[in-house]
Design a protein around this motif. Structure first.
Motif, PDB file in Angstrom:
ATOM      1  N   VAL A   1       0.836  -1.208   0.000  1.00  0.00           N
ATOM      2  CA  VAL A   1       0.000   0.000   0.000  1.00  0.00           C
ATOM      3  C   VAL A   1       0.872   1.259   0.000  1.00  0.00           C
ATOM      4  CG1 VAL A   1      -1.808   1.275   1.205  1.00  0.00           C
ATOM      5  CG2 VAL A   1      -1.791  -1.240   1.275  1.00  0.00           C
ATOM      6  N   ASP A   2       0.686   2.090  -1.003  1.00  0.00           N
ATOM      7  CA  ASP A   2       1.377   3.380  -1.064  1.00  0.00           C
ATOM      8  C   ASP A   2       0.714   4.309  -0.034  1.00  0.00           C
ATOM      9  OD1 ASP A   2       2.237   6.003  -1.679  1.00  0.00           O
ATOM     10  OD2 ASP A   2       2.603   5.450  -3.763  1.00  0.00           O
ATOM     11  N   VAL A   3       1.498   4.788   0.937  1.00  0.00           N
ATOM     12  CA  VAL A   3       0.910   5.559   2.053  1.00  0.00           C
ATOM     13  C   VAL A   3       1.345   7.024   2.053  1.00  0.00           C
ATOM     14  CG1 VAL A   3       0.675   3.520   3.515  1.00  0.00           C
ATOM     15  CG2 VAL A   3       2.783   4.869   3.625  1.00  0.00           C
ATOM     16  N   ARG A   4       1.970   7.466   0.989  1.00  0.00           N
ATOM     17  CA  ARG A   4       2.466   8.847   0.970  1.00  0.00           C
ATOM     18  C   ARG A   4       1.358   9.885   1.107  1.00  0.00           C
ATOM     19  NH1 ARG A   4       6.316   8.162  -4.203  1.00  0.00           N
ATOM     20  NH2 ARG A   4       4.566   6.767  -4.693  1.00  0.00           N
ATOM     21  N   GLU A   5       0.163   9.554   0.615  1.00  0.00           N
ATOM     22  CA  GLU A   5      -0.955  10.494   0.704  1.00  0.00           C
ATOM     23  C   GLU A   5      -1.970  10.092   1.779  1.00  0.00           C
ATOM     24  OE1 GLU A   5      -0.926  13.254  -1.063  1.00  0.00           O
ATOM     25  OE2 GLU A   5       0.969  12.619  -1.976  1.00  0.00           O
ATOM     26  N   LYS A   6      -1.647   9.080   2.571  1.00  0.00           N
ATOM     27  CA  LYS A   6      -2.568   8.588   3.585  1.00  0.00           C
ATOM     28  C   LYS A   6      -2.525   9.465   4.844  1.00  0.00           C
ATOM     29  CE  LYS A   6      -3.948   4.502   1.809  1.00  0.00           C
ATOM     30  NZ  LYS A   6      -5.364   4.100   1.631  1.00  0.00           N
ATOM     31  N   GLU A   7      -3.630   9.409   5.610  1.00  0.00           N
ATOM     32  CA  GLU A   7      -3.655  10.050   6.915  1.00  0.00           C
ATOM     33  C   GLU A   7      -2.819   9.223   7.895  1.00  0.00           C
ATOM     34  OE1 GLU A   7      -5.123  12.912   7.776  1.00  0.00           O
ATOM     35  OE2 GLU A   7      -5.854  13.224   5.712  1.00  0.00           O
ATOM     36  N   THR A   8      -2.305   9.904   8.925  1.00  0.00           N
ATOM     37  CA  THR A   8      -1.484   9.209   9.921  1.00  0.00           C
ATOM     38  C   THR A   8      -2.247   8.053  10.562  1.00  0.00           C
ATOM     39  OG1 THR A   8      -0.323  11.276  10.426  1.00  0.00           O
ATOM     40  CG2 THR A   8      -0.128   9.508  12.021  1.00  0.00           C
ATOM     41  N   ALA A   9      -3.538   8.276  10.849  1.00  0.00           N
ATOM     42  CA  ALA A   9      -4.354   7.231  11.493  1.00  0.00           C
ATOM     43  C   ALA A   9      -4.474   6.001  10.601  1.00  0.00           C
ATOM     44  CB  ALA A   9      -5.738   7.778  11.827  1.00  0.00           C
ATOM     45  N   ASP A  10      -4.535   6.213   9.274  1.00  0.00           N
ATOM     46  CA  ASP A  10      -4.640   5.080   8.343  1.00  0.00           C
ATOM     47  C   ASP A  10      -3.356   4.261   8.333  1.00  0.00           C
ATOM     48  OD1 ASP A  10      -7.195   5.897   7.619  1.00  0.00           O
ATOM     49  OD2 ASP A  10      -6.461   7.188   6.011  1.00  0.00           O
ATOM     50  N   ILE A  11      -2.216   4.958   8.390  1.00  0.00           N
ATOM     51  CA  ILE A  11      -0.932   4.250   8.421  1.00  0.00           C
ATOM     52  C   ILE A  11      -0.788   3.479   9.731  1.00  0.00           C
ATOM     53  CG2 ILE A  11       1.580   4.533   8.354  1.00  0.00           C
ATOM     54  CD1 ILE A  11       1.118   7.053   6.680  1.00  0.00           C
ATOM     55  N   SER A  12      -1.209   4.103  10.814  1.00  0.00           N
ATOM     56  CA  SER A  12      -1.158   3.442  12.127  1.00  0.00           C
ATOM     57  C   SER A  12      -1.972   2.152  12.110  1.00  0.00           C
ATOM     58  CB  SER A  12      -1.689   4.386  13.208  1.00  0.00           C
ATOM     59  OG  SER A  12      -1.691   3.772  14.468  1.00  0.00           O
ATOM     60  N   ALA A  13      -3.148   2.201  11.472  1.00  0.00           N
ATOM     61  CA  ALA A  13      -4.004   1.012  11.393  1.00  0.00           C
ATOM     62  C   ALA A  13      -3.343  -0.091  10.580  1.00  0.00           C
ATOM     63  CB  ALA A  13      -5.350   1.387  10.770  1.00  0.00           C
ATOM     64  N   LEU A  14      -2.609   0.287   9.516  1.00  0.00           N
ATOM     65  CA  LEU A  14      -1.918  -0.708   8.692  1.00  0.00           C
ATOM     66  C   LEU A  14      -0.761  -1.359   9.448  1.00  0.00           C
ATOM     67  CD1 LEU A  14      -1.770   1.237   5.295  1.00  0.00           C
ATOM     68  CD2 LEU A  14      -3.094  -0.853   5.746  1.00  0.00           C
ATOM     69  N   LEU A  15      -0.107  -0.585  10.300  1.00  0.00           N
ATOM     70  CA  LEU A  15       1.035  -1.114  11.048  1.00  0.00           C
ATOM     71  C   LEU A  15       0.603  -2.066  12.153  1.00  0.00           C
ATOM     72  CD1 LEU A  15       3.174   2.147  11.375  1.00  0.00           C
ATOM     73  CD2 LEU A  15       3.654   0.182   9.904  1.00  0.00           C
ATOM     74  N   LYS A  16      -0.624  -1.871  12.673  1.00  0.00           N
ATOM     75  CA  LYS A  16      -1.125  -2.763  13.720  1.00  0.00           C
ATOM     76  C   LYS A  16      -1.702  -4.029  13.098  1.00  0.00           C
ATOM     77  CE  LYS A  16      -2.269   1.108  16.760  1.00  0.00           C
ATOM     78  NZ  LYS A  16      -3.345   1.962  17.293  1.00  0.00           N
TER      79      LYS A  16
END
Length: 556
Positions: free
Chosen positions: A140-155
């Motif tokens: 998933v390309d996360v450069r334009e994602k919100e911080t909360a969305d990236i946090s959810a992907l990492l968990k």
């Protein structure tokens, strides 16, 4: 016969009144239930009709959530709706536990990056660094994602693999991680301030907070400390039971720590200490400030009420409300204020009465004229209604506008990244200092970078100019204002010299964090901390401790 007749009449009247009261109460209850049911039906009908008739497509779920949140905002800031998708974040706040990679992430200058890897967890062990910018999480390309969305992907579930691609300087790095159960300690640092004085930093009241403090204290005592500083500055609180157990470390079994009183009988509880204390005699200072809230205030307030500790710092936040999590349909829940808490002297330290609002819906702090006096165990006067006041108040630290600007514009942060890449190691947190050479390198690196700001004096002159124009005095003082402007127009170059010391402090924290993480920053901050200096001074004078805790002491 007449008396019997009178008694029967009287009994009949009493029964009629009682039955009438019960019927009246029953009707009131029915009326309230009917009103609730009626309005819920109206709300559901409204959403259905909007979905059918509104000109554009609507997100019904989002509309309902907005409606719920708007309704709860009419109550207080602590009553909130938690939908199913936010359950994990809420669990993290209350337990300090989750499964993931163990890193604090955030957005700096429009880029999502690692702000702090937690020592001993996957992100740090795999080599992720502060300042690493997220590019991809798995595919998933996360450069334009919100911080909360990236946090959810990492968990995710513990022991599952994840690949993270980050940008570090000019390099792109791919890192393989295995998620683990992350348990964040409530005590990120403890140590010795000097040979006799121990220090414990308590940042949260999640599960095991009392156990974390106990372990730290036992270790410090084994190192020979004979006095203690407990730091709850900036601690927002958490689980009430943990606060009670922390107080129990210092006061005897069977003592009341806090009581909660609400509308329902089930929330009216008196919490007492249940164990023998770990140390009921060690001289103790608790550090507090305006961001110490809730459970922090229970600990500080109870120890103050029993004259068991001296409080140093600033007046606390003033949150005397208790929240309870109640499950709702579809795995959602509501965190609702169910009671107020009262510490041993009998005072409630809630600073704002949310039930009383003005015409515009604003609330205000409880005025001093309505605050009530209470007494500590030794007879010292303490007040309710505005947080916990320290026994020894210290001055607030202020920073120059140039320091704020350099930090806010991320120049200090970015220089930290550059420095870390170029330097493999630095001395220990207590030994490291930003040398003049490092500072000169920072100043040279700033060349051409934007960090303009308005000084306090410049702002005052601007305000004077506006008021003068408004009140028709401007023409009379125009010349003087122009002269003042020329005299106080700031020079960045001069401010970099004038405020060199505090800018160095900001740089020091940033650089230490790269090598020693959160623990190192806390350890380094002990140097020059005015609250700690005052605590050590008081703790080294037993007579002063006695005087402060006596009934004859004056409240500041």
């Amino acid at each position: 016969m007449i008396n019997k007749f009178k008694n029967k009449v009287f009994l009949g009247l009493v029964l009629t009144i009682l039955m009438g009261g019960a019927l009246f109460s029953f009707n009131l209850k029915n009326d309230k239930l009917f009103t609730i049911a009626k309005n819920l039906d109206i709300f559901a009908s409204l959403v259905r009709e909007l979905d059918s008739y509104y000109v554009d497509e609507i997100d019904a779920e989002n509309l309902v959530t907005v409606g719920i949140n708007a309704m709860l905002e009419e109550l207080d800031p602590y009553t909130e709706y938690i939908p199913e998708e936010n359950a994990d974040d809420f669990r993290l706040l209350t337990t300090g536990e989750y499964a993931g990679v163990g890193a604090l992430i955030g957005n700096r200058t429009g880029k999502n990056m690692v702000l702090m890897p937690y020592k001993g967890f996957p992100a740090q062990e795999a080599g992720l660094r502060i300042g690493d910018e997220f590019l991809k999480v798995d595919t998933v390309d996360v450069r334009e994602k919100e911080t909360a969305d990236i946090s959810a992907l990492l968990k995710g579930p513990a022991n599952t693999s994840i690949n993270v691609q980050v940008k570090r300087g000019d390099d792109t790095i791919s890192v393989d991680l295995v998620r683990k159960k992350i348990v964040i300690s409530n005590v990120p640092y403890y140590g010795k301030v000097d040979d006799k004085t121990g220090y414990i930093k308590l940042t949260d009241f999640t599960t095991n907070a009392a156990s974390d403090v106990r372990k730290a204290l036992v270790d410090l005592k084994s190192q020979g400390i004979s006095r203690l500083i407990l730091d709850v500055r900036d601690n927002p609180g958490g689980i009430l039971k943990e606060a009670v157990e922390i107080v129990n470390l210092f006061i005897p079994k069977g003592k009341e720590v806090v009581s909660t009183i609400g509308k329902l009988e089930s929330v009216n509880v008196v919490y007492k200490t249940t164990k023998s204390p770990l140390d009921k005699d060690i001289p103790l200072v608790v550090l507090i400030n305006e961001r110490s809230a809730s459970a922090s205030e229970i600990v500080a307030g109870a120890l103050q009420d029993y004259d068991r500790a001296i409080l140093i710092g600033k007046k606390t936040f003033g949150k005397g409300l208790v929240q309870t999590s109640i499950p709702l349909s579809y795995n959602s829940q509501v965190k609702v204020t169910t009671a107020k808490y009262y510490i041993p002297s009998g005072r409630c330290i809630q600073a704002i009465d949310y039930s009383k609002k003005d015409g515009s819906g604003k609330v205000s702090s409880i005025p001093d004229s309505l605050r009530n006096e209470f007494k500590t165990k030794n007879g010292r006067l303490v007040l309710d209604g505005a947080g916990i006041e320290p026994d020894a108040e210290t001055e607030s630290t202020t920073y120059a506008p140039i320091t704020y600007s350099l930090v806010a514009r991320n120049h200090v942060f970015d220089f930290g990244n550059k420095f870390f890449i170029e330097n493999k190691e630095i001395p220990s947190p207590r030994e490291f200092e930003v040398s003049d050479q490092i500072y000169d390198d920072f100043v040279a690196w700033l060349e051409g970078k934007e960090y303009d700001y308005t000084t306090y004096v410049e702002k005052s002159i601007d305000d004077l100019e506006k008021y003068a124009e408004k009140e028709k005095y401007y023409d009379d003082i125009k010349t003087q204002i122009e002269v003042l402007k020329k005299k106080v127009t700031h020079s960045k170059e001069q401010d970099l010299i004038t405020f060199k010391s505090e800018i160095k402090d900001a740089l020091s924290d940033e650089l230490i964090s790269r090598y020693y993480y959160q623990e190192g920053v806390i350890e380094a901050s002990l140097k020059g901390d005015v609250d700690i200096e005052e605590a050590v001074k008081i703790l080294s004078e037993p007579i002063k401790i006695s005087n402060i805790l006596s009934a004859s002491s004056k409240k500041k």
